[in-house]
Design a protein around this motif. Structure first.
Motif, short mmCIF file in Angstrom:
data_model
loop_
_atom_site.label_atom_id
_atom_site.label_comp_id
_atom_site.label_asym_id
_atom_site.label_seq_id
_atom_site.Cartn_x
_atom_site.Cartn_y
_atom_site.Cartn_z
N MET A 1 0.82 -1.20 0.00
CA MET A 1 0.00 0.00 0.00
C MET A 1 0.86 1.26 0.00
SD MET A 1 -2.27 1.32 3.23
CE MET A 1 -1.70 2.81 3.99
N LEU A 2 1.91 1.27 0.81
CA LEU A 2 2.72 2.47 0.91
C LEU A 2 3.98 2.40 0.05
CD1 LEU A 2 2.46 3.11 4.74
CD2 LEU A 2 1.50 4.51 2.93
N LYS A 3 3.93 1.57 -0.99
CA LYS A 3 5.11 1.36 -1.81
C LYS A 3 5.64 2.67 -2.41
CE LYS A 3 6.92 -2.53 -4.29
NZ LYS A 3 7.73 -2.75 -3.08
N ASP A 4 4.73 3.45 -2.96
CA ASP A 4 5.18 4.71 -3.57
C ASP A 4 5.67 5.71 -2.53
OD1 ASP A 4 4.70 3.84 -6.17
OD2 ASP A 4 2.58 4.35 -6.03
N HIS A 5 5.04 5.66 -1.35
CA HIS A 5 5.51 6.51 -0.24
C HIS A 5 6.92 6.08 0.17
CE1 HIS A 5 1.16 7.15 0.01
NE2 HIS A 5 1.43 8.27 0.64
N ALA A 6 7.12 4.78 0.22
CA ALA A 6 8.43 4.25 0.62
C ALA A 6 9.51 4.69 -0.36
CB ALA A 6 8.38 2.73 0.74
N PHE A 36 14.40 5.69 -12.66
CA PHE A 36 13.89 5.21 -11.38
C PHE A 36 12.36 5.12 -11.36
CE2 PHE A 36 18.08 6.98 -10.57
CZ PHE A 36 18.69 5.85 -10.05
N PRO A 37 11.83 4.08 -10.70
CA PRO A 37 10.39 3.77 -10.76
C PRO A 37 9.49 4.61 -9.87
CG PRO A 37 11.49 2.14 -9.40
CD PRO A 37 12.56 3.07 -9.90
N PHE A 38 9.61 5.93 -9.96
CA PHE A 38 8.66 6.79 -9.24
C PHE A 38 7.38 6.83 -10.07
CE2 PHE A 38 12.76 8.35 -7.64
CZ PHE A 38 12.52 8.23 -6.28
N GLN A 39 6.23 6.75 -9.39
CA GLN A 39 4.96 6.62 -10.10
C GLN A 39 4.21 7.92 -10.32
OE1 GLN A 39 4.30 3.76 -11.50
NE2 GLN A 39 6.17 3.01 -10.52
N GLU A 40 4.64 8.98 -9.65
CA GLU A 40 3.88 10.22 -9.70
C GLU A 40 3.80 10.78 -11.12
OE1 GLU A 40 5.01 9.29 -5.73
OE2 GLU A 40 6.33 9.60 -7.44
N ARG A 41 2.61 11.26 -11.47
CA ARG A 41 2.42 11.86 -12.80
C ARG A 41 2.75 13.35 -12.75
NH1 ARG A 41 -2.15 8.68 -12.51
NH2 ARG A 41 -3.43 10.47 -11.89
#
Length: 170
Positions: A1-6, A36-41
């Protein structure tokens, strides 16, 4: 759940203190564009690529007590400083994030000034265009910043340099 936060916490963990919201936005955007796999658009805003999602996530991390945001008055404006808290470090130690070479890239970006990172992120945003077209965009969209041809060349070199640093080294 907090993967992107991590992943974002990992960014703070390897960068140390990041000063300025704009700089933080650019660092994450550049890292994302490089590999790097950051997901933010991100969308293109007044100061170059900007992510509403990233802003919200940082807010959540502050509310959860994982990241500390310190607001300080500097001359006529406010500046924000970001640090990973102890509980943030603890959370990260239990939720390992695999992003090799992230530290090298972000540490390097963190010592650059926000103006240069804004240029680099703008170049990356238009990476589907030729260098001449990119320069044209920069002179038009960023006329106030008064970037020079030389600085644009430096931005391209810097991007290549970062891509090199981001490669997995065996």
């Amino acid at each position: 759940m907090l993967k992107d936060h991590a992943k974002l916490m990992q960014a703070f963990a390897v960068s140390g203190e990041i000063i300025g919201r704009k700089k933080l936005q650019k660092m994450i955007y550049i890292a994302k564009k490089i590999t790097f796999p950051f997901q933010e658009r991100f969308q293109f805003h007044f100061y170059g690529p900007y992510s509403e999602e990233l802003t919200l996530r940082i807010e959540e991390l502050c509310n959860m007590g994982f990241v500390e945001e310190v607001k300080e008055k500097k001359g006529g404006y406010f500046q924000y400083r970001y640090n990973l808290t102890e509980s943030g470090k603890e959370f990260l130690s239990l939720n390992q994030v695999e992003m090799p070479s992230l530290d090298t890239c972000l540490t390097d970006m963190n010592v650059q000034n926000a103006r240069f990172l804004e240029l680099v992120s703008t170049v990356l945003y238009f990476d589907n265009l030729s260098k001449d077209e990119v320069a044209e965009k920069i002179f038009t969209l960023k006329s106030k910043q008064k970037y020079t041809d030389e600085e644009i060349d430096q931005a391209y070199e810097y991007i290549e340099d970062l891509k090199e640093k981001a490669k997995p080294h065996h």
